[in-house]
Design a protein around this motif. Structure first.
Motif, PDB file in Angstrom:
ATOM      1  N   ALA A 272     -14.791 -25.091  35.221  1.00 28.33           N
ATOM      2  CA  ALA A 272     -14.626 -24.017  34.531  1.00 28.33           C
ATOM      3  C   ALA A 272     -14.723 -24.273  32.996  1.00 28.33           C
ATOM      4  N   TYR A 273     -13.972 -25.247  32.657  1.00 25.20           N
ATOM      5  CA  TYR A 273     -14.218 -25.877  31.372  1.00 25.20           C
ATOM      6  C   TYR A 273     -15.600 -25.992  30.851  1.00 25.20           C
ATOM      7  N   ASP A 274     -16.378 -26.487  31.802  1.00 24.46           N
ATOM      8  CA  ASP A 274     -17.839 -26.982  31.499  1.00 24.46           C
ATOM      9  C   ASP A 274     -18.715 -25.543  31.397  1.00 24.46           C
ATOM     10  N   ARG A 275     -18.380 -24.638  32.003  1.00 24.05           N
ATOM     11  CA  ARG A 275     -18.838 -23.289  32.180  1.00 24.05           C
ATOM     12  C   ARG A 275     -18.586 -22.589  30.813  1.00 24.05           C
ATOM     13  N   HIS A 276     -17.675 -22.513  30.230  1.00 23.84           N
ATOM     14  CA  HIS A 276     -16.964 -21.838  29.128  1.00 23.84           C
ATOM     15  C   HIS A 276     -17.025 -22.484  27.740  1.00 23.84           C
ATOM     16  N   LEU A 277     -16.848 -23.727  27.835  1.00 20.84           N
ATOM     17  CA  LEU A 277     -17.113 -24.347  26.496  1.00 20.84           C
ATOM     18  C   LEU A 277     -18.502 -24.365  25.844  1.00 20.84           C
ATOM     19  N   ASP A 278     -18.741 -23.955  24.482  1.00 19.60           N
ATOM     20  CA  ASP A 278     -19.993 -24.091  24.148  1.00 19.60           C
ATOM     21  C   ASP A 278     -20.237 -25.491  23.632  1.00 19.60           C
ATOM     22  N   PRO A 279     -21.600 -25.981  24.306  1.00 17.66           N
ATOM     23  CA  PRO A 279     -21.744 -27.472  23.974  1.00 17.66           C
ATOM     24  C   PRO A 279     -22.497 -27.725  22.730  1.00 17.66           C
ATOM     25  N   ASP A 280     -22.851 -26.651  21.845  1.00 20.57           N
ATOM     26  CA  ASP A 280     -23.258 -26.752  20.440  1.00 20.57           C
ATOM     27  C   ASP A 280     -22.071 -27.172  19.576  1.00 20.57           C
ATOM     28  N   LEU A 281     -20.753 -26.568  20.107  1.00 25.61           N
ATOM     29  CA  LEU A 281     -19.753 -26.673  19.103  1.00 25.61           C
ATOM     30  C   LEU A 281     -18.559 -27.649  19.660  1.00 25.61           C
ATOM     31  N   VAL A 282     -18.436 -27.940  20.892  1.00 26.26           N
ATOM     32  CA  VAL A 282     -17.547 -28.719  21.617  1.00 26.26           C
ATOM     33  C   VAL A 282     -18.181 -29.886  22.491  1.00 26.26           C
ATOM     34  N   GLY A 283     -17.982 -31.090  21.906  1.00 29.89           N
ATOM     35  CA  GLY A 283     -18.580 -32.173  22.814  1.00 29.89           C
ATOM     36  C   GLY A 283     -17.920 -32.519  24.370  1.00 29.89           C
ATOM     37  N   THR A 284     -18.398 -32.763  25.282  1.00 30.36           N
ATOM     38  CA  THR A 284     -17.683 -33.012  26.373  1.00 30.36           C
ATOM     39  C   THR A 284     -18.221 -34.399  26.834  1.00 30.36           C
ATOM     40  N   LEU A 285     -17.263 -35.086  27.629  1.00 30.87           N
ATOM     41  CA  LEU A 285     -18.070 -36.334  28.198  1.00 30.87           C
ATOM     42  C   LEU A 285     -18.661 -36.385  29.164  1.00 30.87           C
ATOM     43  N   ALA A 286     -19.678 -37.332  29.411  1.00 33.07           N
ATOM     44  CA  ALA A 286     -20.703 -37.469  30.535  1.00 33.07           C
ATOM     45  C   ALA A 286     -19.750 -38.179  31.513  1.00 33.07           C
ATOM     46  N   HIS A 287     -20.140 -37.540  32.973  1.00 35.80           N
ATOM     47  CA  HIS A 287     -19.488 -38.143  34.103  1.00 35.80           C
ATOM     48  C   HIS A 287     -20.698 -38.396  34.799  1.00 35.80           C
ATOM     49  N   ASP A 288     -20.840 -39.558  35.339  1.00 35.95           N
ATOM     50  CA  ASP A 288     -21.850 -40.281  36.257  1.00 35.95           C
ATOM     51  C   ASP A 288     -21.713 -39.673  37.781  1.00 35.95           C
ATOM     52  N   PRO A 289     -22.870 -38.881  38.194  1.00 34.58           N
ATOM     53  CA  PRO A 289     -22.885 -38.542  39.528  1.00 34.58           C
ATOM     54  C   PRO A 289     -22.516 -39.279  40.646  1.00 34.58           C
ATOM     55  N   ARG A 290     -22.616 -40.499  40.399  1.00 35.81           N
ATOM     56  CA  ARG A 290     -22.308 -41.332  41.539  1.00 35.81           C
ATOM     57  C   ARG A 290     -20.462 -41.583  41.380  1.00 35.81           C
ATOM     58  N   GLY A 291     -19.620 -41.176  40.448  1.00 36.69           N
ATOM     59  CA  GLY A 291     -18.502 -41.135  40.583  1.00 36.69           C
ATOM     60  C   GLY A 291     -17.888 -39.806  41.010  1.00 36.69           C
ATOM     61  N   ARG A 292     -16.617 -39.871  41.379  1.00 37.25           N
ATOM     62  CA  ARG A 292     -15.887 -38.679  41.642  1.00 37.25           C
ATOM     63  C   ARG A 292     -14.555 -38.767  40.800  1.00 37.25           C
ATOM     64  N   SER A 293     -14.541 -37.930  39.885  1.00 39.25           N
ATOM     65  CA  SER A 293     -13.266 -38.004  38.918  1.00 39.25           C
ATOM     66  C   SER A 293     -12.058 -37.056  39.303  1.00 39.25           C
ATOM     67  N   ALA A 294     -10.986 -37.896  39.269  1.00 35.33           N
ATOM     68  CA  ALA A 294      -9.610 -37.431  39.518  1.00 35.33           C
ATOM     69  C   ALA A 294      -9.235 -36.359  38.310  1.00 35.33           C
ATOM     70  N   HIS A 295      -9.788 -36.260  37.388  1.00 40.89           N
ATOM     71  CA  HIS A 295      -9.547 -35.320  36.414  1.00 40.89           C
ATOM     72  C   HIS A 295      -8.282 -35.328  35.916  1.00 40.89           C
ATOM     73  N   HIS A 296      -7.826 -36.522  35.584  1.00 46.26           N
ATOM     74  CA  HIS A 296      -6.300 -36.673  34.832  1.00 46.26           C
ATOM     75  C   HIS A 296      -6.316 -35.761  33.634  1.00 46.26           C
ATOM     76  N   LEU A 297      -7.372 -36.018  32.978  1.00 45.99           N
ATOM     77  CA  LEU A 297      -7.469 -35.189  31.543  1.00 45.99           C
ATOM     78  C   LEU A 297      -8.646 -34.548  31.284  1.00 45.99           C
ATOM     79  N   GLN A 298      -8.444 -33.395  30.545  1.00 44.19           N
ATOM     80  CA  GLN A 298      -9.682 -32.784  30.158  1.00 44.19           C
ATOM     81  C   GLN A 298      -9.866 -33.050  28.778  1.00 44.19           C
ATOM     82  N   VAL A 299     -10.912 -33.985  28.373  1.00 45.26           N
ATOM     83  CA  VAL A 299     -11.043 -34.606  27.092  1.00 45.26           C
ATOM     84  C   VAL A 299     -12.378 -33.990  26.590  1.00 45.26           C
TER      85      VAL A 299
END
Length: 384
Positions: A272-299
């Protein structure tokens, strides 16, 4: 994670973390476990600890798990069990929690700090290799924020160089790489069960997981005053007191049954964060598709981070920073630094951790995103 961030702040519309809701979900089972512990009076070790150790080893895909007092001890005891000590160097990422480097020093070795990938903020085989010297004995790969690095490449590097590999999986409960769980790649995997983790105790706790029976036995002995197996009074090595309490083990065993479901809720909130954050304003971290994140933190990464964080606080939104000062810039560890680490250093000035916990609601995520997008846009307008 700072102790002050653990509980929800009642004045906040969106707290940084809400442990209370997780506890409430398993309250009946916890009450029963508390009564069993009181009636049995086995407060240190015993069946509850053994039960959790077996369950945690199975969850991590390893043959052995040893409960210890905390995640920092897990790292130090793992290093010592691997024979790492004075005269050795251990490569660690610079942007980890201080305990990673601290454990190296407490084991008598010297940390060598490595930079990270600028998009994921995780160590890579290349960044780790740059820090290796003839004195390097081990690599510690940190599965930061709940994300797994490219473990196949890092395992190949460690084997090619003849180095021990330790996973600092303190933030990666339930994460995986190519389908294999966190903790199953290195010679040892080290976990913290600090209350704010995805799998959190009611105090401090930790574990070492491994497929090596001798390594597990060494950690268990050192964590129990260097005691010999099946002997109360024989201590063939100098150890310490770093045992997992029975009550904490019982709590962890109960919560383990909820971990996968709670992690799925974290993943839904992260999406949901990925859907609603504006990528032109807020930088998000890259997640490799081979990995499954536990999403401990939303950085995320934002310019003028401290100003944006203050604005979010005014909007009743809790936040954190993980971590604002790189390890090699902390006073006790500056002597181990031998040059700039530009990606880790730049990120330290920009990263911001947003609310993320299993019971975070969709409306709360949308509220955070709307406010964050707006505050960054206003600040960008002022700069123009």
């Amino acid at each position: 994670m700072d102790v002050q961030t653990l509980g929800p702040t009642t004045a906040q519309r969106v707290p940084f973390l809400d442990i209370t809701s997780m506890t409430r979900e398993v309250a009946g089972e916890l009450d029963a476990a508390w009564l069993r512990t009181l009636e049995g009076s086995a407060f240190v070790g015993g069946a509850a600890v053994e039960d959790f150790e077996h369950a945690w080893a199975a969850y991590c895909g390893t043959r052995h798990a040893v409960g210890v007092a905390n995640g920092t001890d897990a790292l130090e005891l793992a290093l010592r069990a691997l024979g790492v000590g004075p005269g050795d160097e251990v490569v660690v990422p610079a942007n980890t929690f201080i305990a990673t480097a601290e454990a190296v020093v407490m084991a008598g070795a010297a940390p060598r700090f490595a930079d990270v990938d600028p998009r994921s903020l995780l160590a890579t085989a290349a960044t780790l290799a740059e820090a290796i010297t003839p004195s390097t004995a081990a690599l510690i790969v940190v599965e930061l924020f709940g994300d797994m690095p490219r473990m196949d490449e890092i395992v190949r590097l460690a084997r090619a160089r003849g180095l021990a590999l330790i996973e600092d999986a303190a933030q990666a409960h339930g994460a995986a790489w190519d389908g294999a769980p966190a903790g199953s790649f290195g010679d040892v995997g080290c976990f913290s069960f600090y209350p704010g983790k995805n799998l959190g105790a009611f105090g401090d706790g930790g574990a070492v997981v491994t497929n090596d029976a001798a390594l597990a036995a060494s950690v268990r002995s050192m964590a129990n005053h260097g005691r010999a197996p099946d002997s109360k009074y024989e201590h063939p090595i100098a150890g310490r007191n770093s045992r997992l309490d029975a009550l904490q083990a019982a709590v962890l065993r109960i919560k383990l049954g909820k971990l996968d479901a709670w992690n799925e809720r974290r993943r839904a909130a992260a999406a949901a964060y990925d859907r609603h954050l504006d990528p032109d304003l807020v930088g998000t971290l890259a997640h490799d598709p081979r990995g499954r994140s536990a999403h401990h933190l939303q950085v995320v990464r934002v310019a003028e981070r401290d100003r944006v964080r203050a604005r979010l606080g005014e909007a009743d939104i809790g936040t954190g920073i993980h971590y604002p000062i790189c390890c090699h810039r902390q006073a006790p560890f500056r002597r181990f630094a031998d040059g700039p680490l530009p990606h880790a250093e730049l990120a330290a000035d920009e990263i911001l951790s947003l609310p993320l916990f299993p019971h975070l609601g969709a409306e709360q995520v949308r509220y955070v995103c709307d406010r964050l997008n707006g505050f960054v846009e206003v600040d960008a307008g002022h700069r123009r």
